[in-house]
Design a protein around this motif. Structure first.
Motif, PDB file in Angstrom:
ATOM      1  N   LYS A   1      67.909  49.782  42.207  1.00 21.84           N
ATOM      2  CA  LYS A   1      68.068  48.554  40.649  1.00 21.84           C
ATOM      3  C   LYS A   1      69.766  48.513  40.243  1.00 21.84           C
ATOM      4  CE  LYS A   1      64.629  51.138  38.805  1.00 21.84           C
ATOM      5  NZ  LYS A   1      64.668  52.329  39.919  1.00 21.84           N
ATOM      6  N   SER A   2      69.968  49.147  39.769  1.00 23.07           N
ATOM      7  CA  SER A   2      71.361  48.926  38.762  1.00 23.07           C
ATOM      8  C   SER A   2      72.848  48.377  39.393  1.00 23.07           C
ATOM      9  CB  SER A   2      71.566  50.724  38.788  1.00 23.07           C
ATOM     10  OG  SER A   2      70.548  50.925  37.624  1.00 23.07           O
ATOM     11  N   THR A   3      72.125  48.849  41.016  1.00 18.02           N
ATOM     12  CA  THR A   3      72.981  48.508  41.643  1.00 18.02           C
ATOM     13  C   THR A   3      73.198  46.996  42.178  1.00 18.02           C
ATOM     14  OG1 THR A   3      73.716  50.133  43.087  1.00 18.02           O
ATOM     15  CG2 THR A   3      74.307  48.700  44.487  1.00 18.02           C
TER      16      THR A   3
ATOM     17  N   LEU B   1      71.284  44.789  40.042  1.00 14.94           N
ATOM     18  CA  LEU B   1      71.667  43.561  38.407  1.00 14.94           C
ATOM     19  C   LEU B   1      73.184  44.538  38.499  1.00 14.94           C
ATOM     20  CD1 LEU B   1      69.640  45.516  35.489  1.00 14.94           C
ATOM     21  CD2 LEU B   1      68.907  43.677  36.895  1.00 14.94           C
ATOM     22  N   ASN B   2      73.971  44.960  38.495  1.00 18.37           N
ATOM     23  CA  ASN B   2      75.089  44.841  38.652  1.00 18.37           C
ATOM     24  C   ASN B   2      75.625  43.443  39.357  1.00 18.37           C
ATOM     25  OD1 ASN B   2      75.314  47.171  36.453  1.00 18.37           O
ATOM     26  ND2 ASN B   2      76.008  48.617  37.911  1.00 18.37           N
ATOM     27  N   ILE B   3      75.505  43.710  40.238  1.00 16.69           N
ATOM     28  CA  ILE B   3      75.625  42.013  41.837  1.00 16.69           C
ATOM     29  C   ILE B   3      76.177  40.844  41.074  1.00 16.69           C
ATOM     30  CG2 ILE B   3      75.151  41.454  43.560  1.00 16.69           C
ATOM     31  CD1 ILE B   3      75.223  44.169  45.357  1.00 16.69           C
TER      32      ILE B   3
ATOM     33  N   GLY C   1      77.927  40.493  38.630  1.00 16.04           N
ATOM     34  CA  GLY C   1      79.422  40.484  39.089  1.00 16.04           C
ATOM     35  C   GLY C   1      79.778  41.544  37.810  1.00 16.04           C
ATOM     36  N   LEU C   2      79.228  42.708  37.839  1.00 18.45           N
ATOM     37  CA  LEU C   2      79.690  43.970  37.189  1.00 18.45           C
ATOM     38  C   LEU C   2      80.041  44.775  38.210  1.00 18.45           C
ATOM     39  CD1 LEU C   2      77.832  45.391  34.669  1.00 18.45           C
ATOM     40  CD2 LEU C   2      80.017  44.092  34.504  1.00 18.45           C
ATOM     41  N   ASP C   3      79.190  43.995  39.868  1.00 19.01           N
ATOM     42  CA  ASP C   3      79.328  44.975  41.057  1.00 19.01           C
ATOM     43  C   ASP C   3      79.833  43.525  41.979  1.00 19.01           C
ATOM     44  OD1 ASP C   3      81.007  46.959  42.512  1.00 19.01           O
ATOM     45  OD2 ASP C   3      79.012  48.330  42.430  1.00 19.01           O
TER      46      ASP C   3
ATOM     47  N   GLY D   1      73.190  37.503  29.205  1.00 22.87           N
ATOM     48  CA  GLY D   1      73.440  38.129  28.339  1.00 22.87           C
ATOM     49  C   GLY D   1      72.653  39.592  29.239  1.00 22.87           C
ATOM     50  N   PHE D   2      73.031  40.880  28.323  1.00 23.56           N
ATOM     51  CA  PHE D   2      72.744  42.338  28.515  1.00 23.56           C
ATOM     52  C   PHE D   2      71.748  42.476  27.998  1.00 23.56           C
ATOM     53  CE2 PHE D   2      76.940  41.846  31.769  1.00 23.56           C
ATOM     54  CZ  PHE D   2      76.100  42.160  32.481  1.00 23.56           C
ATOM     55  N   ILE D   3      70.847  43.704  28.223  1.00 24.29           N
ATOM     56  CA  ILE D   3      70.190  44.568  26.867  1.00 24.29           C
ATOM     57  C   ILE D   3      69.190  45.379  27.524  1.00 24.29           C
ATOM     58  CG2 ILE D   3      67.656  44.800  26.124  1.00 24.29           C
ATOM     59  CD1 ILE D   3      67.332  41.705  26.204  1.00 24.29           C
ATOM     60  N   PHE D   4      69.975  46.997  26.722  1.00 23.49           N
ATOM     61  CA  PHE D   4      70.383  48.255  27.640  1.00 23.49           C
ATOM     62  C   PHE D   4      69.394  48.700  26.965  1.00 23.49           C
ATOM     63  CE2 PHE D   4      74.530  46.866  27.170  1.00 23.49           C
ATOM     64  CZ  PHE D   4      74.617  46.157  28.544  1.00 23.49           C
ATOM     65  N   GLN D   5      68.850  49.964  27.603  1.00 24.20           N
ATOM     66  CA  GLN D   5      67.705  51.184  27.775  1.00 24.20           C
ATOM     67  C   GLN D   5      68.501  51.845  26.113  1.00 24.20           C
ATOM     68  OE1 GLN D   5      67.353  53.817  30.228  1.00 24.20           O
ATOM     69  NE2 GLN D   5      65.745  55.332  28.963  1.00 24.20           N
ATOM     70  N   GLN D   6      69.526  52.235  25.648  1.00 23.66           N
ATOM     71  CA  GLN D   6      70.775  52.705  25.239  1.00 23.66           C
ATOM     72  C   GLN D   6      70.872  52.015  24.138  1.00 23.66           C
ATOM     73  OE1 GLN D   6      69.748  55.522  25.262  1.00 23.66           O
ATOM     74  NE2 GLN D   6      69.753  56.252  27.805  1.00 23.66           N
ATOM     75  N   TYR D   7      70.462  50.153  24.150  1.00 21.82           N
ATOM     76  CA  TYR D   7      71.094  49.963  23.161  1.00 21.82           C
ATOM     77  C   TYR D   7      72.702  49.389  23.181  1.00 21.82           C
ATOM     78  CZ  TYR D   7      66.644  52.223  20.909  1.00 21.82           C
ATOM     79  OH  TYR D   7      65.371  52.807  21.393  1.00 21.82           O
ATOM     80  N   HIS D   8      73.475  50.647  22.459  1.00 21.94           N
ATOM     81  CA  HIS D   8      74.984  50.211  23.130  1.00 21.94           C
ATOM     82  C   HIS D   8      75.268  48.740  22.047  1.00 21.94           C
ATOM     83  CE1 HIS D   8      75.651  52.240  26.979  1.00 21.94           C
ATOM     84  NE2 HIS D   8      74.928  51.480  27.520  1.00 21.94           N
ATOM     85  N   LEU D   9      74.693  49.121  20.693  1.00 19.22           N
ATOM     86  CA  LEU D   9      75.529  48.480  19.334  1.00 19.22           C
ATOM     87  C   LEU D   9      76.382  49.052  18.934  1.00 19.22           C
ATOM     88  CD1 LEU D   9      72.070  47.929  17.646  1.00 19.22           C
ATOM     89  CD2 LEU D   9      73.483  46.445  19.330  1.00 19.22           C
TER      90      LEU D   9
ATOM     91  N   ALA E   1      68.019  42.617  31.826  1.00 22.96           N
ATOM     92  CA  ALA E   1      67.507  44.114  30.853  1.00 22.96           C
ATOM     93  C   ALA E   1      66.642  44.648  31.562  1.00 22.96           C
ATOM     94  CB  ALA E   1      66.076  43.994  30.057  1.00 22.96           C
ATOM     95  N   ASP E   2      67.595  46.323  31.499  1.00 22.23           N
ATOM     96  CA  ASP E   2      67.425  47.382  31.772  1.00 22.23           C
ATOM     97  C   ASP E   2      66.697  48.319  31.507  1.00 22.23           C
ATOM     98  OD1 ASP E   2      67.934  48.775  34.100  1.00 22.23           O
ATOM     99  OD2 ASP E   2      70.239  49.557  34.214  1.00 22.23           O
ATOM    100  N   GLU E   3      65.343  49.015  31.796  1.00 28.00           N
ATOM    101  CA  GLU E   3      64.874  49.296  30.864  1.00 28.00           C
ATOM    102  C   GLU E   3      64.549  48.666  29.597  1.00 28.00           C
ATOM    103  OE1 GLU E   3      62.583  52.074  31.698  1.00 28.00           O
ATOM    104  OE2 GLU E   3      63.060  52.138  33.651  1.00 28.00           O
TER     105      GLU E   3
HETATM  106  P1  ADP Z   1      70.644  52.955  30.511  1.00 29.99           P
HETATM  107  O1  ADP Z   1      71.194  54.315  30.011  1.00 29.99           O
HETATM  108  O2  ADP Z   1      70.326  52.189  28.982  1.00 29.99           O
HETATM  109  O3  ADP Z   1      70.832  52.306  31.764  1.00 29.99           O
HETATM  110  P2  ADP Z   1      73.570  52.643  30.447  1.00 29.99           P
HETATM  111  O4  ADP Z   1      75.184  52.810  29.936  1.00 29.99           O
HETATM  112  O5  ADP Z   1      73.291  53.532  32.117  1.00 29.99           O
HETATM  113  O6  ADP Z   1      72.554  51.781  29.743  1.00 29.99           O
HETATM  114  O7  ADP Z   1      74.373  51.536  31.842  1.00 29.99           O
HETATM  115  C1  ADP Z   1      73.840  50.408  31.979  1.00 29.99           C
HETATM  116  C2  ADP Z   1      73.562  49.734  32.949  1.00 29.99           C
HETATM  117  O8  ADP Z   1      74.704  48.325  32.292  1.00 29.99           O
HETATM  118  C3  ADP Z   1      74.607  49.819  34.041  1.00 29.99           C
HETATM  119  O9  ADP Z   1      74.937  49.991  35.442  1.00 29.99           O
HETATM  120  C4  ADP Z   1      76.127  49.856  33.034  1.00 29.99           C
HETATM  121  O10 ADP Z   1      76.950  49.911  34.634  1.00 29.99           O
HETATM  122  C5  ADP Z   1      76.352  49.025  32.354  1.00 29.99           C
HETATM  123  N1  ADP Z   1      77.114  48.553  31.915  1.00 29.99           N
HETATM  124  C6  ADP Z   1      76.966  48.826  30.880  1.00 29.99           C
HETATM  125  N2  ADP Z   1      77.853  48.553  30.162  1.00 29.99           N
HETATM  126  C7  ADP Z   1      77.977  47.752  30.385  1.00 29.99           C
HETATM  127  C8  ADP Z   1      78.983  46.684  29.558  1.00 29.99           C
HETATM  128  N3  ADP Z   1      80.242  46.786  28.716  1.00 29.99           N
HETATM  129  N4  ADP Z   1      79.094  45.042  30.101  1.00 29.99           N
HETATM  130  C9  ADP Z   1      78.281  45.137  31.128  1.00 29.99           C
HETATM  131  N5  ADP Z   1      77.695  45.499  31.508  1.00 29.99           N
HETATM  132  C10 ADP Z   1      77.781  47.621  31.355  1.00 29.99           C
END
Ligand code: ADP
Ligand code: ADP
Length: 234
Positions: free
Chosen positions: A46-48, A50-52, A55-57, A88-96, A167-169
């Protein structure tokens, strides 16, 4: 034509003699305004994927065409510029950013665009108001609940008006009430604002909010058989 067209995408990691086939012949079409939930066991790719898509991968074979543009052949720098503008990215860990306020976190992606200060301000405020945080613009992430932090993330993801929201989780760290708030917000973004959303989730209730659930299994997208039967029964 589709907003996102993934055709024959495979991803193979090679390390010496060892070959890991992560994705195999993935085909997925997403129309503008779709809300897709991507489910599947851990390690299914799934993450792979999303990354493709974002364009992250890059895929080993196959093509990803977004809004008529084949992003597969772009250089790394072109790809990262493209991503910042259109995804636009939304992450489980927010990354704010902890040292920035909610307002500054949401304004951040706009600094890459050629916009004046007042234009950035009104766009960031509008995004924060969509997520219901107009009264928290000056708060730092540590002063906000998990659900509020995730809403800041959502504001940051929509402020640039991207083609696709990924949105990843997004509800993976949230309690029941915050999960419902975030899912209600996704409904608003999708149904009222016409945003295209691709969401990875392990939560069946979250997935049901999407119009379309796809399962990844060992790197192959399989249709949701149970869902298909359910639909043909009603
Ligand atoms: P989570 O634990 O919420 O899944 P991760 O840190 O594991 O958060 O990141 C989730 C996905 O987002 C990973 O596949 C990672 O490659 C990607 N990612 C992390 N930081 C960034 C960023 N600054 N910009 C774009 N994608 C990112
Ligand atoms: P999911 O998001 O569904 O949990 P992932 O896309 O993170 O799945 O991972 C799918 C598979 O790809 C896993 O078996 C993982 O170990 C493998 N994988 C991911 N990145 C790499 C890498 N850089 N090198 C080798 N294998 C990888």
């Amino acid at each position: 034509s589709a907003l996102l067209d993934i055709s024959h995408v495979s991803k193979i990691y090679r390390k010496g003699e060892i070959e890991t086939r992560v994705l195999e012949d993935i085909n997925l079409r997403v129309q503008g305004g779709d809300f897709i939930a991507l489910m599947g066991p851990s390690g299914s790719g799934k993450s792979t994927l999303l990354n493709i898509i974002s364009g992250l991968d890059t895929p080993t074979t196959g093509e990803v065409v977004v809004n008529g543009r084949n992003i597969t052949g772009l250089s790394e720098s072109a790809l990262s510029a493209w991503r910042l503008e259109h995804v636009g990215f939304i992450f489980q860990q927010y990354h704010l950013m902890p040292v920035l306020t909610a307002f500054e976190n949401v304004e951040l992606p706009l600094l890459l665009f050629n916009l004046g200060r007042s234009e950035r301000k009104s766009l960031a405020e509008a995004a924060l108001s969509i997520v219901g945080l107009e009264d928290r613009t000056g708060y730092y992430p540590r002063q906000l609940s998990g659900g509020q932090q995730q809403r800041v993330c959502i504001a940051r993801a929509i402020v640039t008006d991207p083609l696709i929201i990924i949105a990843d989780e997004p509800t993976g760290n949230l309690d029941y009430d915050s999960t419902n708030e975030v899912l209600a917000l996704f409904d608003t973004l999708n149904q009222d604002l016409g945003k295209t959303i691709i969401m990875v989730t392990h939560d069946p209730h979250a997935a049901e909010r999407a119009g379309d659930i796809r399962y990844l299994q060992k790197g192959l997208i399989v249709e949701n058989e149970r869902d298909k039967r359910f639909r043909s029964d009603d």
